[in-house]
Design a protein around this motif. Structure first.
Motif, PDB file in Angstrom:
ATOM      1  N   PHE A 218       0.843  -1.189   0.000  1.00 24.10           N
ATOM      2  CA  PHE A 218       0.000   0.000   0.000  1.00 24.10           C
ATOM      3  C   PHE A 218       0.881   1.243   0.000  1.00 24.10           C
ATOM      4  O   PHE A 218       1.958   1.255   0.623  1.00 24.10           O
ATOM      5  CB  PHE A 218      -0.913   0.016   1.228  1.00 24.10           C
ATOM      6  CG  PHE A 218      -1.887  -1.125   1.271  1.00 24.10           C
ATOM      7  CD1 PHE A 218      -3.181  -0.959   0.819  1.00 24.10           C
ATOM      8  CD2 PHE A 218      -1.506  -2.364   1.757  1.00 24.10           C
ATOM      9  CE1 PHE A 218      -4.083  -2.019   0.841  1.00 24.10           C
ATOM     10  CE2 PHE A 218      -2.393  -3.429   1.791  1.00 24.10           C
ATOM     11  CZ  PHE A 218      -3.683  -3.261   1.336  1.00 24.10           C
ATOM     12  N   GLU A 232      -4.376   6.328   1.781  1.00 26.72           N
ATOM     13  CA  GLU A 232      -3.705   5.057   1.536  1.00 26.72           C
ATOM     14  C   GLU A 232      -4.406   4.360   0.386  1.00 26.72           C
ATOM     15  O   GLU A 232      -5.644   4.365   0.310  1.00 26.72           O
ATOM     16  CB  GLU A 232      -3.701   4.171   2.783  1.00 26.72           C
ATOM     17  CG  GLU A 232      -2.792   2.967   2.642  1.00 26.72           C
ATOM     18  CD  GLU A 232      -2.687   2.157   3.918  1.00 26.72           C
ATOM     19  OE1 GLU A 232      -1.582   2.037   4.463  1.00 26.72           O
ATOM     20  OE2 GLU A 232      -3.736   1.626   4.356  1.00 26.72           O
ATOM     21  N   ALA A 234      -4.027   0.814  -2.436  1.00 21.27           N
ATOM     22  CA  ALA A 234      -3.327  -0.421  -2.775  1.00 21.27           C
ATOM     23  C   ALA A 234      -2.467  -0.209  -4.017  1.00 21.27           C
ATOM     24  O   ALA A 234      -2.884   0.450  -4.977  1.00 21.27           O
ATOM     25  CB  ALA A 234      -4.328  -1.542  -3.016  1.00 21.27           C
TER      26      ALA A 234
END
Length: 318
Positions: A218, A232, A234
């Motif tokens: 991430f 945040e 992925a």
């Protein structure tokens, strides 16, 4: 630009690239070269330089020996704790304060104790007598303004762990370098494999989430003043060392340089012809030594050493 052979280290110094390990050879972007014809007779393999170019440290990245230079003059030898030194990157960084004093950050006595010293005199500025947390500090870096010092190292079992310290506070309260509350809001910095300073008080990080069958990466941003994660996302691919380009992008150097969107985690551009190694975190004894590359986030550029030269990539402003 062409070089006589592969560089032995690589650092930016203004608009020039310097190979401190190779004898402080200076490669200018116009193609000219200055070689002082010096050689340091030891197996140093990496180097860092102060922002003003006055000081440099040569070091053996998976060893204990370092050498502090002022220009080409040897100031003093450095060392770090032998314990697990063959496993993870040597912790060292330099920063020049507005006063002109250059700070040396390293771990001269214990793997878990960061010290700040006056580079010119060797004066220890963070003397203290307290119990530090048990963390292997590595990949030290100062924020561009010198307000913060980051460490991206590890803890047993092993687990990657990052921490950030306020430099003015550390100079006034040295015990703050041993705080147990390293990074509130991101599990005290655990599982962060790489960090880089962004704008103002922002720290950009790579976080690893592992399960028995999978590993996911991430990309996030953390506010050092608010002590919380701002974003945040992925990542579509594993990520290693970072350079923050702007609020929209970072460059990741795992495998080869990749321009990555901070909003989507997707790769938007690649430089597949430039090898930057397979390092993800500070523990890298099981990997081949990564090629040399140098980052200049302030000018949106990076340089990568090749077998016969140095490739410089400058990113256009958006």
């Amino acid at each position: 630009m062409k070089t006589p052979g592969a560089v032995s280290s690589l650092c930016w110094s203004g608009d020039a690239l310097v190979d401190p390990v190779g004898g402080m050879v200076r490669y200018h972007l116009d193609g000219s070269t200055f070689d002082p014809h010096l050689r340091y007779a030891y197996r140093f393999d990496r180097a860092v330089m102060s922002p003003d170019g006055r000081y440099g440290v040569l070091y053996e990245s998976l060893g204990t020996a370092g050498l502090l230079l002022e220009g080409t003059r040897v100031v003093r030898q450095l060392t770090r704790d032998f314990y697990q030194a063959h496993v993870y990157d040597y912790p060292v960084a330099l920063h020049t304060l507005p006063s002109g004093r250059t700070l040396l950050a390293h771990c001269p006595e214990s793997y878990c104790v960061v010290e700040l010293e006056d580079a010119a005199t060797g004066e220890r500025l963070t003397k203290r007598d307290n119990t530090p947390i048990d963390i292997f500090h590595s990949r030290l870096q100062f924020s561009p303004d010198g307000r913060y010092l980051a460490s991206a190292g590890w803890m047993w079992h092993p687990v990657d762990a990052a921490s950030v310290f306020g430099v003015p506070r550390a100079l006034e309260e040295p015990a703050s370098l041993d705080s147990a509350a390293l990074m509130e809001g991101v599990e005290n910095g655990l599982f962060l494999t790489a960090v880089a300073f962004g704008a103002r008080d922002t720290l950009v990080f790579v976080r690893l989430e592992e399960s028995r069958d999978d590993a996911r990466f991430f990309l996030g941003a953390y506010s050092l003043t608010e002590k919380k994660v701002l974003s945040e996302v992925a990542l579509e691919e594993p990520a290693g060392p970072l350079m923050v380009v702007d609020a929209e992008h970072v460059v990741d150097f795992f495998g080869h340089p990749k321009l990555v969107s901070r909003a989507t985690g997707r790769v938007v551009r690649r430089w597949e012809d430039l090898d930057t190694g397979k390092v993800l975190a500070s523990i890298r004894h099981h990997l081949p030594p990564p090629p040399h590359f140098a980052l200049d986030a302030a000018h949106r550029r990076f340089a990568v050493g090749t077998a016969s030269g140095i490739e410089v990539v400058t990113l256009a402003a958006q």
